[in-house]
Design a protein around this motif. Structure first.
Motif, PDB file in Angstrom:
ATOM      1  N   PRO A 152       0.859  -1.278   0.119  1.00  0.00           N
ATOM      2  CA  PRO A 152       0.192  -0.118  -0.039  1.00  0.00           C
ATOM      3  C   PRO A 152       0.651   1.196   0.016  1.00  0.00           C
ATOM      4  N   HIS A 153       0.502   2.211  -0.606  1.00  0.00           N
ATOM      5  CA  HIS A 153       1.211   3.369  -0.595  1.00  0.00           C
ATOM      6  C   HIS A 153       0.320   4.774  -0.227  1.00  0.00           C
ATOM      7  N   ASP A 154       0.811   5.624  -0.048  1.00  0.00           N
ATOM      8  CA  ASP A 154       0.165   6.872   0.223  1.00  0.00           C
ATOM      9  C   ASP A 154      -1.111   7.166  -0.807  1.00  0.00           C
ATOM     10  N   ALA A 155      -2.422   7.309  -0.274  1.00  0.00           N
ATOM     11  CA  ALA A 155      -3.408   7.688  -1.168  1.00  0.00           C
ATOM     12  C   ALA A 155      -3.251   9.167  -1.423  1.00  0.00           C
ATOM     13  N   GLU A 156      -2.557   9.523  -2.745  1.00  0.00           N
ATOM     14  CA  GLU A 156      -2.609  10.747  -2.972  1.00  0.00           C
ATOM     15  C   GLU A 156      -3.809  11.499  -3.573  1.00  0.00           C
TER      16      GLU A 156
ATOM     17  N   TRP B  99      -8.013  10.687  -5.135  1.00  0.00           N
ATOM     18  CA  TRP B  99      -9.020   9.772  -4.621  1.00  0.00           C
ATOM     19  C   TRP B  99      -8.983   8.400  -5.350  1.00  0.00           C
ATOM     20  N   TRP B 100      -8.546   8.478  -6.499  1.00  0.00           N
ATOM     21  CA  TRP B 100      -8.446   7.142  -7.388  1.00  0.00           C
ATOM     22  C   TRP B 100      -7.557   5.994  -6.787  1.00  0.00           C
ATOM     23  N   SER B 101      -6.601   6.404  -5.995  1.00  0.00           N
ATOM     24  CA  SER B 101      -5.459   5.728  -5.337  1.00  0.00           C
ATOM     25  C   SER B 101      -6.158   4.471  -4.521  1.00  0.00           C
ATOM     26  N   VAL B 102      -7.460   4.851  -3.931  1.00  0.00           N
ATOM     27  CA  VAL B 102      -8.064   4.163  -3.036  1.00  0.00           C
ATOM     28  C   VAL B 102      -8.882   2.903  -3.452  1.00  0.00           C
ATOM     29  N   VAL B 103      -9.203   3.033  -4.917  1.00  0.00           N
ATOM     30  CA  VAL B 103     -10.120   2.442  -5.833  1.00  0.00           C
ATOM     31  C   VAL B 103      -9.167   1.239  -6.271  1.00  0.00           C
ATOM     32  N   PRO B 104      -9.342  -0.044  -5.719  1.00  0.00           N
ATOM     33  CA  PRO B 104      -8.436  -1.229  -6.213  1.00  0.00           C
ATOM     34  C   PRO B 104      -8.973  -1.394  -7.925  1.00  0.00           C
ATOM     35  N   GLY B 105      -7.744  -1.626  -8.543  1.00  0.00           N
ATOM     36  CA  GLY B 105      -8.041  -1.923  -9.918  1.00  0.00           C
ATOM     37  C   GLY B 105      -8.560  -0.643 -10.685  1.00  0.00           C
ATOM     38  N   PHE B 106      -8.320   0.604 -10.352  1.00  0.00           N
ATOM     39  CA  PHE B 106      -9.089   1.848 -10.860  1.00  0.00           C
ATOM     40  C   PHE B 106      -8.603   1.883 -12.223  1.00  0.00           C
ATOM     41  N   PHE B 107      -7.254   1.521 -12.621  1.00  0.00           N
ATOM     42  CA  PHE B 107      -6.795   1.693 -13.914  1.00  0.00           C
ATOM     43  C   PHE B 107      -7.058   0.598 -14.839  1.00  0.00           C
TER      44      PHE B 107
ATOM     45  N   PHE C  85      -3.224  18.719 -10.345  1.00  0.00           N
ATOM     46  CA  PHE C  85      -3.976  19.182 -11.288  1.00  0.00           C
ATOM     47  C   PHE C  85      -4.660  17.703 -11.577  1.00  0.00           C
ATOM     48  N   GLU C  86      -5.689  17.211 -11.008  1.00  0.00           N
ATOM     49  CA  GLU C  86      -6.228  15.881 -10.822  1.00  0.00           C
ATOM     50  C   GLU C  86      -6.748  15.680 -12.220  1.00  0.00           C
ATOM     51  N   ILE C  87      -7.759  16.572 -12.765  1.00  0.00           N
ATOM     52  CA  ILE C  87      -8.488  16.456 -14.094  1.00  0.00           C
ATOM     53  C   ILE C  87      -7.178  16.227 -15.227  1.00  0.00           C
ATOM     54  N   ALA C  88      -6.423  17.091 -15.183  1.00  0.00           N
ATOM     55  CA  ALA C  88      -5.041  16.766 -16.229  1.00  0.00           C
ATOM     56  C   ALA C  88      -4.822  15.549 -16.063  1.00  0.00           C
ATOM     57  N   VAL C  89      -4.007  15.025 -15.044  1.00  0.00           N
ATOM     58  CA  VAL C  89      -3.747  13.722 -14.947  1.00  0.00           C
ATOM     59  C   VAL C  89      -4.624  12.604 -15.239  1.00  0.00           C
ATOM     60  N   LEU C  90      -5.748  12.616 -15.145  1.00  0.00           N
ATOM     61  CA  LEU C  90      -6.755  11.596 -15.512  1.00  0.00           C
ATOM     62  C   LEU C  90      -6.978  11.665 -17.188  1.00  0.00           C
ATOM     63  N   LEU C  91      -6.742  12.927 -17.443  1.00  0.00           N
ATOM     64  CA  LEU C  91      -6.824  13.187 -19.064  1.00  0.00           C
ATOM     65  C   LEU C  91      -5.717  12.570 -19.760  1.00  0.00           C
ATOM     66  N   LEU C  92      -4.442  12.820 -19.063  1.00  0.00           N
ATOM     67  CA  LEU C  92      -3.415  12.523 -19.760  1.00  0.00           C
ATOM     68  C   LEU C  92      -3.298  10.917 -19.807  1.00  0.00           C
ATOM     69  N   HIS C  93      -3.816  10.319 -18.824  1.00  0.00           N
ATOM     70  CA  HIS C  93      -3.750   8.788 -18.753  1.00  0.00           C
ATOM     71  C   HIS C  93      -4.718   8.515 -19.915  1.00  0.00           C
ATOM     72  N   LEU C  94      -5.857   8.995 -19.979  1.00  0.00           N
ATOM     73  CA  LEU C  94      -6.728   8.691 -21.258  1.00  0.00           C
ATOM     74  C   LEU C  94      -5.966   8.803 -22.547  1.00  0.00           C
ATOM     75  N   ALA C  95      -5.177   9.876 -22.446  1.00  0.00           N
ATOM     76  CA  ALA C  95      -4.500  10.192 -23.798  1.00  0.00           C
ATOM     77  C   ALA C  95      -3.395   9.026 -24.229  1.00  0.00           C
TER      78      ALA C  95
END
Lengths: 71, 580
Positions: free
Chosen positions: A24-28, A30-38, B373-383
């Motif tokens: 586990p790493h720091d939840a920087e 909101w998506w860091s706490v969703v498992p398998g988010f990516f 810049f959270e939205i930017a991060v997610l959009l860059l992941h999408l790209a």
């Protein structure tokens, strides 16, 4: 795609999930706490890109190859 | 401090371009490689802080100024000039080689310029020399695209020049230094000119219009220099301009959307230049040391893998004469080595661990995350998803796999494979040993790419993008269409503009000329020597000797004498002044 191709992909995904839980790493964010988010993000993102772009294309972007009668 | 260094690195490339045409044919390609190696050596041996200055009117031009940022960009420009030279060893015409050398020289010139005048000179040289790489394909399409490319770049150059002039008038200096965000009208004008070269939408259409129509080797150089030289200028002059974050993220997705629709393989790659430069532009906008390092590193990585991808697509075009997905397929068995090398580039751009995209893209995204810049991060992941989808899956799948096409590839020239191997080697090298690149980055920020979270998110993204692609791949098949882009704004009205402005003006002048000619003819008859007419009266032969019209030949001998007299006077004056 042979069965062992799929097997290795599933194995990789499982490994990444395991790593996510085991270390586990720091939840920087909101998506860091969703498992398998990516996993979800990759699959759905791909879908969104394909169908959003194709819809735009059908709407007005795509034209015949001889659309421009350039000089 | 007139010159602490013997020569600016670009001088070798310009010298090479000048002597290349007079060399024996056999020596031209080796000379190309030698000059690019020499320039790379000088990029490395010139000490930091060194300057090459020449006086210019009341200003001092800094033709070359070395710091770490310039050195990283200079290194990769020289390296890709060399690799591109190897790739084009057998397939480039002499004209193309000269243009490519001048193009590389101007990219280096921009990179090392210490003042705006030098920068502008090389900026324009870059536009002109790169246009030839489009024209040299010698198709009707490439000629038209080349003209559009040149006109758009001249427009961008004028924006830049206007900004520079305004800046110089206001501040009294031509030296390049960073602008504060939203500084002044001159800064915005300069940003406009640079943004056009960085292909920031809506100023990007020239790229996807021209690159797919350039020569096979020319596209490799094009993919490397223009946009990345602009990225360099952005890092140098516009760090921390917030607006660039929004535009960068927009760019990253814009290229992805259009790449879905593109059918030409080099057009797909061209749209992904826009997408990748989006990461760099966003990095400049964030403006932290980490993000600027990320932009620099990503430009370095990008030049390598994008050149490799264009090389792979170029081989397909060179050996089959085709470049549309709808006409390709099933070529894997005919060119396994090309496929393997292309995939190295594809893995790199998609950010696979152990390849160089992973170690640089991660930096920009992490910098965005650190700056919240959270939205930017997610959009860059999408790209990122889109990048893997097109460059790593769609393009290779429909080119080398899928259904067999009727394409019968000829043998791949070995020089092309060697060129690809060199670049592929560096893509893997920097992926495996990122510190080789990191230690040369200009700003003071450390980054560790191989962490568990970074590996986890990358693996999950890539694996599930692949699965999604496999399920829906039939939707991505190429279609016989083109996609409207902002070039519509100047291509569609072109015929109307031509008719209303150029043709109508031409018709007006034609008519005016005809009228003038008629009037003159009549006047010459009326005002001519009356004697022949009177003679006619006496001889009762009306009009017998009347000149029918003005006869220019009759007027020439007197003119000869007048010109001879003038020349003689000049000669006399010259002799007298010498004698004195």
């Amino acid at each position: 795609m042979r069965p062992w191709h799929w097997m290795s992909l599933v194995l990789l995904a499982a490994l990444s999930l395991f790593a996510e839980f085991a270390m586990p790493h720091d939840a920087e964010h909101w998506w860091s706490v969703v498992p398998g988010f990516f996993m979800l993000f990759g699959f759905v993102g791909c879908l969104v890109i394909i169908f959003f772009s194709k819809a735009l294309g059908k709407l007005f972007l795509q034209q015949d190859e001889d659309y421009y009668d350039d000089l | 401090m007139i010159s602490e260094l013997p020569v600016p690195p670009w001088l070798f490339l310009i010298g090479g371009a000048l002597i290349l045409p007079v060399l024996p044919k056999l020596l031209r390609s080796p000379a190309f490689l030698l000059t690019s190696l020499l320039s790379m050596a000088f990029v490395w041996f010139i000490p930091e802080g060194a300057r090459f200055e020449v006086p210019f009117a009341s200003y001092t031009l800094i033709l070359c100024q070395m710091d770490q940022l310039s050195r990283v960009f200079g290194t990769i420009f020289a390296l890709i000039a060399f690799a591109g030279g190897v790739y084009g060893f057998r397939v480039q015409s002499t004209g193309e080689q000269v243009a490519a050398l001048l193009y590389a020289a101007s990219a280096l010139g921009v990179t090392f310029a210490g003042d705006y005048v030098t920068l502008f000179f090389f900026w324009e040289l870059m536009a002109v020399s790169s246009t030839y790489l489009v024209w040299a394909r010698r198709t009707v399409e490439s000629q038209r695209a080349g003209i559009r490319y040149l006109l758009v770049h001249l427009f961008g150059g004028s924006l830049l020049l206007a900004g520079i002039l305004l800046h110089t008038v206001k501040t009294g200096t031509i030296l390049i230094s960073a602008f504060e965000p939203d500084a002044s009208a001159s800064a915005w004008l300069i940003l406009g000119g640079v943004a056009l070269n960085a292909a920031i939408p809506p100023l990007h259409a020239w790229l996807v219009d021209a690159y797919p129509r350039a020569t096979v080797a020319g596209a490799v150089f094009l993919s490397a220099f223009t946009t990345k030289a602009a990225v360099y200028v952005l890092v140098r002059i516009f760090p921390g301009w917030d607006i660039l974050i929004a535009f960068g993220v927009l760019m990253a997705l814009y290229g992805v959307v259009y790449a879905v629709l593109a059918n030409d393989i080099r057009e797909i790659l061209a749209y992904h230049i826009i997408s990748q430069v989006g990461y760099m532009v966003a990095g400049v906008g964030i403006g932290t040391e980490m993000s600027l390092n990320g932009t620099t590193a990503h430009a370095f990585s990008h030049i390598l893998y994008k050149a490799l991808l264009f090389m792979g697509a170029g081989v397909v075009l060179h050996t089959t004469g085709r470049s549309k997905l709808t006409e390709l397929g099933g070529l894997a068995r005919a060119m396994p080595a090309v496929l393997a090398l292309y995939m190295v580039g594809a893995f790199s751009i998609s950010g696979f661990p152990l390849f160089n995209g992973f170690i640089s893209k991660g930096m920009v995204v992490s910098a965005a995350a650190e700056a919240h810049f959270e939205i930017a991060v997610l959009l860059l992941h999408l790209a990122s998803v889109g990048t893997f989808l097109h460059t790593g899956l769609k393009l290779p799948y429909f080119t080398w796999f899928a259904e067999e096409s009727t394409a019968l590839p000829t043998k791949t020239p070995p020089s092309m494979l060697v060129g690809m191997s060199i670049v592929a080697f560096f893509c893997a090298l920097f992926g495996i040993a990122p510190s080789l690149l990191y230690r040369h980055l200009p700003f003071n920020a450390s980054f560790e790419p191989y962490t568990i979270p970074h590996l986890v998110e990358t693996t999950q993204l890539l694996v599930f993008t692949f699965m999604s692609f496999w399920v829906f791949r039939r939707h991505l098949r190429g279609e016989f269409t083109i996609s409207l882009d902002t070039d519509w704004l100047y291509r569609k009205p072109a015929r109307v503009v031509n008719r209303s402005v150029v043709l109508s003006a031409g018709a007006f002048f034609d008519a005016a000329e005809r009228i003038a000619e008629t009037v003159v003819k009549q006047l010459t008859i009326i005002l001519g020597n009356p004697w022949p007419r009177t003679r006619g009266i006496f001889q009762h032969e009306w009009g017998a000797n009347v000149p029918a019209a003005f006869e220019p030949n009759a007027a020439r001998p007197p003119m000869e004498k007048v010109i001879a007299l003038v020349l003689a006077c000049f000669l006399l004056a010259a002799l007298l002044s010498v004698a004195r």
